[in-house]
Scaffold this motif. Structure first.
Motif, PDB file in Angstrom:
ATOM      1  N   ASP A   1       0.823  -1.214   0.000  1.00  0.00           N
ATOM      2  CA  ASP A   1       0.000   0.000   0.000  1.00  0.00           C
ATOM      3  C   ASP A   1       0.856   1.261   0.000  1.00  0.00           C
ATOM      4  OD1 ASP A   1      -2.051  -1.792   0.138  1.00  0.00           O
ATOM      5  OD2 ASP A   1      -2.700  -1.249   2.145  1.00  0.00           O
ATOM      6  N   LEU A   2       0.623   2.108  -0.991  1.00  0.00           N
ATOM      7  CA  LEU A   2       1.370   3.345  -1.164  1.00  0.00           C
ATOM      8  C   LEU A   2       0.405   4.508  -1.342  1.00  0.00           C
ATOM      9  CD1 LEU A   2       4.005   4.971  -1.829  1.00  0.00           C
ATOM     10  CD2 LEU A   2       3.639   4.294  -4.219  1.00  0.00           C
ATOM     11  N   ILE A   3       0.635   5.578  -0.591  1.00  0.00           N
ATOM     12  CA  ILE A   3      -0.060   6.847  -0.797  1.00  0.00           C
ATOM     13  C   ILE A   3       0.993   7.832  -1.282  1.00  0.00           C
ATOM     14  CG2 ILE A   3      -1.376   8.722   0.255  1.00  0.00           C
ATOM     15  CD1 ILE A   3      -2.292   6.669   2.396  1.00  0.00           C
ATOM     16  N   TRP A   4       0.791   8.363  -2.480  1.00  0.00           N
ATOM     17  CA  TRP A   4       1.777   9.243  -3.121  1.00  0.00           C
ATOM     18  C   TRP A   4       1.114  10.600  -3.368  1.00  0.00           C
ATOM     19  CZ3 TRP A   4       6.834   8.163  -4.684  1.00  0.00           C
ATOM     20  CH2 TRP A   4       7.417   9.064  -5.569  1.00  0.00           C
ATOM     21  N   ILE A   5       1.682  11.650  -2.792  1.00  0.00           N
ATOM     22  CA  ILE A   5       1.140  12.992  -2.949  1.00  0.00           C
ATOM     23  C   ILE A   5       1.909  13.718  -4.056  1.00  0.00           C
ATOM     24  CG2 ILE A   5       0.609  15.192  -1.818  1.00  0.00           C
ATOM     25  CD1 ILE A   5      -0.810  12.824  -0.484  1.00  0.00           C
ATOM     26  N   THR A   6       1.180  14.339  -4.950  1.00  0.00           N
ATOM     27  CA  THR A   6       1.776  15.127  -6.024  1.00  0.00           C
ATOM     28  C   THR A   6       0.834  16.286  -6.336  1.00  0.00           C
ATOM     29  OG1 THR A   6       2.866  14.983  -8.188  1.00  0.00           O
ATOM     30  CG2 THR A   6       0.809  13.742  -7.906  1.00  0.00           C
ATOM     31  N   GLY A   7       1.116  17.010  -7.391  1.00  0.00           N
ATOM     32  CA  GLY A   7       0.307  18.160  -7.743  1.00  0.00           C
ATOM     33  C   GLY A   7      -0.608  17.900  -8.921  1.00  0.00           C
ATOM     34  N   SER A   8      -1.503  18.843  -9.156  1.00  0.00           N
ATOM     35  CA  SER A   8      -2.401  18.745 -10.304  1.00  0.00           C
ATOM     36  C   SER A   8      -1.593  18.877 -11.590  1.00  0.00           C
ATOM     37  CB  SER A   8      -3.463  19.852 -10.236  1.00  0.00           C
ATOM     38  OG  SER A   8      -2.851  21.124 -10.377  1.00  0.00           O
ATOM     39  N   GLY A   9      -2.178  18.457 -12.682  1.00  0.00           N
ATOM     40  CA  GLY A   9      -1.515  18.554 -13.981  1.00  0.00           C
ATOM     41  C   GLY A   9      -0.703  17.335 -14.343  1.00  0.00           C
ATOM     42  N   LEU A  10      -0.803  16.289 -13.560  1.00  0.00           N
ATOM     43  CA  LEU A  10      -0.029  15.074 -13.803  1.00  0.00           C
ATOM     44  C   LEU A  10      -0.324  14.480 -15.172  1.00  0.00           C
ATOM     45  CD1 LEU A  10       1.986  13.150 -12.430  1.00  0.00           C
ATOM     46  CD2 LEU A  10       0.031  11.871 -11.556  1.00  0.00           C
ATOM     47  N   TYR A  11      -1.578  14.545 -15.587  1.00  0.00           N
ATOM     48  CA  TYR A  11      -2.003  13.979 -16.872  1.00  0.00           C
ATOM     49  C   TYR A  11      -2.428  15.073 -17.851  1.00  0.00           C
ATOM     50  CZ  TYR A  11      -2.490  10.166 -13.518  1.00  0.00           C
ATOM     51  OH  TYR A  11      -2.279   9.264 -12.515  1.00  0.00           O
TER      52      TYR A  11
ATOM     53  N   GLU B   1       2.177   3.493 -11.364  1.00  0.00           N
ATOM     54  CA  GLU B   1       0.976   2.920 -11.976  1.00  0.00           C
ATOM     55  C   GLU B   1       1.246   1.616 -12.729  1.00  0.00           C
ATOM     56  OE1 GLU B   1      -1.842   6.795 -12.649  1.00  0.00           O
ATOM     57  OE2 GLU B   1      -0.226   6.492 -14.089  1.00  0.00           O
ATOM     58  N   THR B   2       2.467   1.380 -13.141  1.00  0.00           N
ATOM     59  CA  THR B   2       2.782   0.114 -13.819  1.00  0.00           C
ATOM     60  C   THR B   2       3.328  -0.938 -12.857  1.00  0.00           C
ATOM     61  OG1 THR B   2       4.980   0.928 -14.466  1.00  0.00           O
ATOM     62  CG2 THR B   2       3.172   1.205 -16.065  1.00  0.00           C
ATOM     63  N   SER B   3       3.411  -0.584 -11.582  1.00  0.00           N
ATOM     64  CA  SER B   3       3.850  -1.545 -10.569  1.00  0.00           C
ATOM     65  C   SER B   3       2.663  -2.419 -10.155  1.00  0.00           C
ATOM     66  CB  SER B   3       4.397  -0.806  -9.339  1.00  0.00           C
ATOM     67  OG  SER B   3       3.337  -0.255  -8.567  1.00  0.00           O
ATOM     68  N   ASP B   4       2.944  -3.384  -9.307  1.00  0.00           N
ATOM     69  CA  ASP B   4       1.871  -4.223  -8.771  1.00  0.00           C
ATOM     70  C   ASP B   4       1.398  -3.725  -7.402  1.00  0.00           C
ATOM     71  OD1 ASP B   4       4.056  -4.928  -7.223  1.00  0.00           O
ATOM     72  OD2 ASP B   4       3.746  -7.100  -7.420  1.00  0.00           O
ATOM     73  N   LEU B   5       1.785  -2.503  -7.038  1.00  0.00           N
ATOM     74  CA  LEU B   5       1.399  -1.952  -5.740  1.00  0.00           C
ATOM     75  C   LEU B   5      -0.072  -1.554  -5.723  1.00  0.00           C
ATOM     76  CD1 LEU B   5       4.441   0.393  -4.991  1.00  0.00           C
ATOM     77  CD2 LEU B   5       4.070  -1.955  -4.200  1.00  0.00           C
ATOM     78  N   SER B   6      -0.617  -1.501  -4.538  1.00  0.00           N
ATOM     79  CA  SER B   6      -1.966  -0.980  -4.307  1.00  0.00           C
ATOM     80  C   SER B   6      -1.815   0.488  -3.935  1.00  0.00           C
ATOM     81  CB  SER B   6      -2.650  -1.766  -3.186  1.00  0.00           C
ATOM     82  OG  SER B   6      -2.742  -3.124  -3.524  1.00  0.00           O
TER      83      SER B   6
END
Length: 172
Positions: A50-60, A91-96
């Motif tokens: 389980d991973l929670i990753w914080i980033t900013g808007s505009g990722l996509y 996103e291409t990992s097997d992590l949740s």
């Protein structure tokens, strides 16, 4: 909860502290692609999912203009691209994982937010850190509800607040 204060590029430290963790919370700056590679690899090695990753808007490129262009220019295109590569690694990992894409962060003493999913246009331009914390706690308490999601978070009704943000940042 275990809080680790150390260098995310110290693979020995990460390897040592990842064992027996339920969730890894990441809120960093710097070389995000390298950070993501290290964290994902060591989480997989330690069987932490389980991973929670914080980033900013505009990722996509999902943030409408004029705020989307301002974010890209203010943060810097190279920095945003580095963040995009980091997200691809996750996103291409097997992590949740849960990626939280935050609007411009404020210190306002409020919890008031709306979420957007990956593939939807990002709403809003501002969000309180307290609101982000509220979402993080919800994810920690019910992680399966948020597995493999990328969520935009912003305060409702802040779509046209770029001028206020520019004043805060002295970006005229």
């Amino acid at each position: 909860m275990t809080l680790i204060d150390g260098d995310v590029d110290d693979r020995n430290l990460l390897n040592e502290v990842m064992s027996d963790q339920d969730i890894i919370y990441v809120n960093l700056n710097g070389n995000m692609e390298r950070h993501a590679k290290n964290i994902v690899e060591l989480m997989q090695k330690s069987n932490v999912k389980d991973l929670i990753w914080i980033t900013g808007s505009g990722l996509y490129h999902e943030t409408p203009d004029p705020f989307g262009s301002w974010v890209e220019n203010y943060v810097g295109h190279e920095s945003k691209e580095d963040t995009r590569w980091a997200a691809k690694i996750i996103e291409t990992s097997d992590l949740s994982y849960t990626i939280i894409r935050a609007a411009y962060m404020t210190n306002d003493d409020e919890v008031d937010y709306e979420l957007t999913q990956k593939g939807e246009a990002f709403k809003g331009t501002m969000i309180s850190r307290k609101s982000i914390a509220d979402l993080v706690v919800k994810i920690i308490n019910q992680p399966t509800d948020y597995y493999r999601k990328s969520l935009g978070i912003s305060k409702p009704g802040t779509d046209d607040m770029l001028d206020e943000i520019r004043k805060i940042e002295h970006d005229f």
